[in-house]
Structures are given as C-alpha cells and as structure tokens.
Scaffold this motif. Sequence first.
Motif, short mmCIF file in Angstrom:
data_model
loop_
_atom_site.label_atom_id
_atom_site.label_comp_id
_atom_site.label_asym_id
_atom_site.label_seq_id
_atom_site.Cartn_x
_atom_site.Cartn_y
_atom_site.Cartn_z
N GLU A 297 -64.46 -26.22 1.86
CA GLU A 297 -63.64 -26.11 3.06
C GLU A 297 -64.45 -25.66 4.28
N ALA A 298 -65.60 -25.08 4.02
CA ALA A 298 -66.40 -24.51 5.11
C ALA A 298 -67.41 -25.49 5.68
N LEU A 299 -67.49 -26.69 5.13
CA LEU A 299 -68.52 -27.62 5.59
C LEU A 299 -68.13 -28.22 6.93
N ASP A 300 -68.72 -27.69 7.96
CA ASP A 300 -68.44 -28.13 9.33
C ASP A 300 -69.65 -27.77 10.17
N SER A 301 -69.72 -28.35 11.37
CA SER A 301 -70.82 -27.98 12.25
C SER A 301 -70.82 -26.48 12.49
N ALA A 302 -72.01 -25.91 12.56
CA ALA A 302 -72.12 -24.46 12.60
C ALA A 302 -73.16 -24.03 13.63
N GLN A 303 -73.21 -22.73 13.86
CA GLN A 303 -74.24 -22.13 14.70
C GLN A 303 -74.95 -21.03 13.91
N LYS A 368 -76.16 -9.21 15.38
CA LYS A 368 -76.66 -10.44 16.03
C LYS A 368 -77.12 -11.49 15.02
N LEU A 369 -77.20 -11.12 13.73
CA LEU A 369 -77.61 -12.08 12.70
C LEU A 369 -76.37 -12.55 11.95
N GLU A 375 -64.21 -20.23 13.21
CA GLU A 375 -63.94 -18.85 13.55
C GLU A 375 -64.58 -17.87 12.59
N GLN A 376 -65.14 -18.39 11.50
CA GLN A 376 -65.71 -17.52 10.47
C GLN A 376 -67.16 -17.16 10.77
N GLN A 377 -67.45 -15.87 10.66
CA GLN A 377 -68.82 -15.38 10.81
C GLN A 377 -69.31 -14.80 9.49
N MET A 378 -70.43 -15.35 9.01
CA MET A 378 -71.03 -14.85 7.77
C MET A 378 -72.23 -14.00 8.14
N PRO A 379 -72.21 -12.69 7.89
CA PRO A 379 -73.35 -11.84 8.21
C PRO A 379 -74.61 -12.27 7.46
N LEU A 380 -75.73 -12.24 8.14
CA LEU A 380 -77.01 -12.58 7.53
C LEU A 380 -77.94 -11.38 7.43
N SER A 381 -77.46 -10.23 7.89
CA SER A 381 -78.29 -9.03 7.77
C SER A 381 -78.36 -8.60 6.31
N GLY A 382 -79.48 -7.97 5.98
CA GLY A 382 -79.67 -7.55 4.60
C GLY A 382 -81.00 -8.01 4.06
N GLU A 383 -81.08 -8.17 2.75
CA GLU A 383 -82.35 -8.47 2.10
C GLU A 383 -82.71 -9.95 2.20
N TRP A 384 -83.85 -10.24 2.82
CA TRP A 384 -84.44 -11.58 2.86
C TRP A 384 -85.73 -11.54 2.06
N GLN A 385 -86.15 -12.69 1.59
CA GLN A 385 -87.47 -12.81 0.97
C GLN A 385 -88.48 -13.23 2.04
N PHE A 386 -89.70 -12.74 1.90
CA PHE A 386 -90.71 -13.10 2.89
C PHE A 386 -92.08 -13.22 2.25
N LYS A 387 -92.93 -13.98 2.92
CA LYS A 387 -94.31 -14.14 2.45
C LYS A 387 -95.22 -14.30 3.66
N VAL A 388 -96.32 -13.55 3.66
CA VAL A 388 -97.30 -13.64 4.73
C VAL A 388 -98.17 -14.86 4.49
N ASP A 389 -98.23 -15.73 5.50
CA ASP A 389 -99.00 -16.97 5.37
C ASP A 389 -100.36 -16.88 6.05
N THR A 390 -100.42 -16.14 7.14
CA THR A 390 -101.67 -16.00 7.89
C THR A 390 -101.76 -14.58 8.45
#
Length: 648
Positions: A297-303, A368-369, A375-390
């Motif tokens: 149901e959530a598949l729609d254009s997003a920001q 801000k993340l 009308e739905q906002q999904m928070p993205l703050s929290g634990e992300w995975q990361f890797k240093v490339d350079t």
Amino acid sequence: MNKVITILIAIVFSTFSGKADVKLADVFSDNMVLQRNLNVKVWGSAEPGEKVVLSFNGQKHRAKANKGGKWKVVLEPMTAGGPFDMTINGKNKIVLKNILIGDVWICSGQSNMQWPVSKSINAEEEIKNANYPNMRLFEVPRKVSNVPLDDIPNATWKECSPETVKNFSAVGYYFGRDLQKEIDVPIGLIHSSWGGTCAETWTSKASITSLPKYLDFGERIDNYDVSTMAQKYEDDLKQVLGGFPEKELGMTEQWMLPETDHSDWLSMNLPTLWENAGYKRLNGRVWFSYDFNLSKEALDSAQLHLGKIHDSDITWVNGTKVGQMNWANEVERVYTVPAQLLKVGKNNISVRVEDKYYKGGFASKAEKLFFQIGEQQMPLSGEWQFKVDTVIPDFKPFPNDVPSLLYNAMIHPLIPFGIRGVIWYQGESNTPRSKEYAITFPNLISNWREDWQQGDFPFLFVQLANYQKATAIPKEDAWAELRESQMMTLRLNNTGMAVAIDIGEANDIHPKNKQEVGHRLMKSALKVAYGKDIVHSGPMYKSMQIEGNKAIISFDHVGSGLSVKSKHGYINEFQMAGADKQFYWAKAKLDGDKIIVWSDNVEQPVAVRFAWSRNPAEFNLYNKEGLPASPFRTDDWEGITDGKSFDD
C-alpha cells in the motif's frame, strides 16, 4: 708548537667563517610597500655586536645587533612615492629594489577572505585586467605554531599582475584596487587568512587568556605539540578503523547495490558527524547503508530527506541514483524517489559521503532524517552501516585545536611592520558561540593594536552575508546573533563594517560577488581611515518608539534618505513581538527617514527585529546611496548561543 699554532689558526678561521650574515626579517623584500607618513621600523638579525648601516630614500641609519643577534632601525616618515632601493651593509651587503612608499593593509580572516580572484564572478576578465604595478601583494603561507614565530619562509612581495593576482584574496584585491583608484597612492596588501578558522586562533596567548572563560588555556596552548600532533591524529584514526583502505573500491564494486555484502561494515548512529562518533580527523569517502521495509500500500512516489551532509554526497535507492550534491554542507538534501524504484519488503538507501576538510557526515537533527510517502513519515535516524572507502592521508594540526596557533605563525612575524590598517572577513566559524564573539572579536582587535604599537589603526570588517534557505517563520538564529556581535564591535574607535546581507548565496557559504564586498570595505576605509566626507554605511538602528500598536524605528547613516527596493514600497523582513516574546512577521512602511512597523498579531508591541535570520531573502531596505541596512533587534532577550564558549 706548530701543532698548537695550526689549531689556533683553525679556531680563528672557523670563528670568522661562522659569523652570521646580516639578514632582514622575511616581510622585507624586493617590490614591497612601506607605510607612508609613519615612523617605519626595519629589523633583522646579525652577529651579536655587528654594526649595521641601512640607507633608503636619502636616509641613513645605524644600528648594532644586540646579544641575541637582533637589530632594528626606524625610518623617519616619508611621503608616497618610489620606486626606491634599500641598502643594508654589515659583514655582507643586501640591496632591495623596486620599493614603493604608500599604504599597507593587512587582509585577514577565514575562507571568504582566502577566496581567490580566480573563483569570484567575472574572474577571467578581472584577472586579464589586473595590471597594477603600483599595487604589491604579499602572501603569508598557512602555518600553525603554539609559540610566537619570527619567520615567514618562502614569501616575497610581488607586483600585482594577471599572473600574481589570480590566487590572491579576491576581497583583498578588489578592496586595494578600488582604494588605489580613489586615493592614487601605492597600495601594499598582506594576505594572511585560513579557511574555517575561529577568532580565538588569531588572538595571542596573553590576550585570549585575559578573558574570564579562557584563564586556564595557557597550559593547553603550551602543551600543544605541533610536531607530533599530525602523527598522533593518523595513529589514532588507524587504530579506531583497524587500518586504512589500500585503494578506493566502492564505485567499482558497486557498493550502492542492495545485494552488497555488509557483513564487514561497521555501524554508526545517524545523524552525526563522524568525528563526533569517534573517527577524528577522518577526511575521505565513507559509504552509509540503511534498509527499511515497505508494504504494498505504501508504494508511491516519495521524498528522501537526509538533512545537511558535510560536504558532498551521491545517494541511491535500491541501487538507482536519486540525487547528488557537491560541496554543499549547509544545504538540506531532499531527493525525489520515483514509485517504480520502490518494492514491497526490504528497500535500501546508500549514501556515499565525501569530505576533504574538517568534519564530515550528517549534520542535521534526527527529525530531519526521514522517508516520506504521502502523509507518512518513516524516521531514518538510528543505526546505519558504514564503511570507509578512502582516507585522505593529509594529517595536519588544525588551527582551531587551541587558541593562538595562527596568531603565532601568521600575525606575529608581521609585527611591527608599518601598516595603515586591517580588513577582516571572518565569523562563520564562531557562530556556535555568537554571543561570546561580542567579547572575543573586540579583544582580538585590541590585541593586534596593542602589539603593533601603532595606536588605534583602522580595523574594517565584513558583516556575515545572507546564507542558507530562508525561514518560513521567525525564530532564533546563531548567524543573526553573530551579526549583532559584529555590529556591537563598532563601539571600538576607528572601526568600520561592510554589510553584506544582500549579496550572499543561499546554497554557498562563499558568495562569488567579492567585488562588491571589496568596494564596500573601500568606502568604509575612505571614511574611517582617510576622513572623507562620504556615506560609507547603510542605515543602522538608532532607537524605537512605541505608539499604540505600532513601533517607530529611527536610524543612523540614512545618507540622503531611506530607500526601499520595491515597486510597491513595502519593506520586508520585519518581525514584531509582545511581552510573550513570540515573534510574528510584521508590516512596515517608510515615514520620511523613519519606519513604522506593526503586526495584526501583536496588539501591544514590545520588540522589533529586522533581517533576523541566516538568509533574509526578501531584504530590500537601503539608503539612497545604495548601501544596505544592517540587521538588528530592539530586544536583549536570551538567544540560542548565550553562554556558549570554545569547548562547547
């Protein structure tokens, strides 16, 4: 006996041959400008006790090197002119050629003063026309030191030409060029600036430690080991990362793809700058990955909202690029995500962040993340995975580590070279403690004046330009508070301020129109330094009178009258508040040389603010001479930087 004589001869010979040559301080060279109408000090080094004779422009002065090998002469005041040669005789002979007598200005601050002519607007044409043989340029190399230095290695005066001007300070050059056209004397410009630096690093140890919040900083400055700090930064980062990557792999191995193996990636709680997460002095490219789930149901254009990123990013959703920004550390990332990129179940966001200087990563607050679908906002703050490339292996002591590092290395070696005054463009790096800048900045000015021992020489500065996205509602702002601290500094004698609130750029902290900045500084110089009877400033707040539900604002520096750049005559960017301290946008109109301000939301006004934001984008208040009004507020209510200091 012959052996003893041989030894004695060897000792005498070695002593004679080891005598130091007479030398001049590094700030003296061919092509320099010496300050007119001033007792000019010339100094250098020689063998202790050695006699030195300096001849210049009909004057001859003698000096004797002291026990420390230092000597100094003082030239009597001279009128503008040249070119002349200077001869210094001692054990050896030095001849400096092509010397002019005129006015010398120090050009200092952070990146907006450092910004070169080659990156200003109309650069190609400006460089091509930069043939000013009577304007001379001196560039102080960027260096740090925790103790005062006397040397400026690898620096010489140069005639202003298309070749020498292109990498010189744009603000400095345009100021000097316009000034020379007005006063018609030789101009010397000494450029000493460093991007991203705070006022405290340009202040001497003795001066900064005289301030209440800095009383115990002397030991920190003394213990700062410049020679070992770079290696310490590198070793600490290697330890926390477990080593540096041998080469960049992210783009070639396509780490943006959802199927990328993240088993060896580390984790970081976002948003944060990675230095604040323990990865200090990390400059380079770092990849971040985040998985989230969507229902059918959530598949729609997003920001996709990621807030501010320092400094560049490329962003993908499910392996497809949705946005990119380069060196835009104050721009909030908002990327459109087409519906066809999304899928039921797990989705992936990948962000490649590049930072080459100072701090990198995600700089906004958690709210801000988020990922927005309808009308739905999904928070993205929290634990992300990361890797240093350079990792950029350019580990250097940073000028803001402790106070005085740049004063010691980039100002002290210039003292007491004769100058007419200083132009200054700095403050952005002090915005986290804007209110304190009302103390630290005047302290810096007094510090330089005291150490130069030339009296209260003119000190002219640029008020911060407008910057970032305009705000929809009135609110507190650190940049507005910094501008207020700058305006308060005008209480010092012989200071002047060039207002730049109308020539900034929302998406760039380095506005390209340095010509106008230099020109406004030049106008300030004509008034403050040269006593010209001109309008050198835009309108500045003088007083407020309350009459009913309206406030009547009076100004200084109205020139030949106030002017509103609007075909309808409306004045923008005013705010008004009552006793509840809640500000609302206000209406304003001219009434002669006064402005009447009111708001339908405020029945009993108490305070008025004008252009009180980082970017008052609809600014339109000037005097008829075309100079913009300075932002102001009539209240003294607590702001968001009250109490903030160097360690905060």
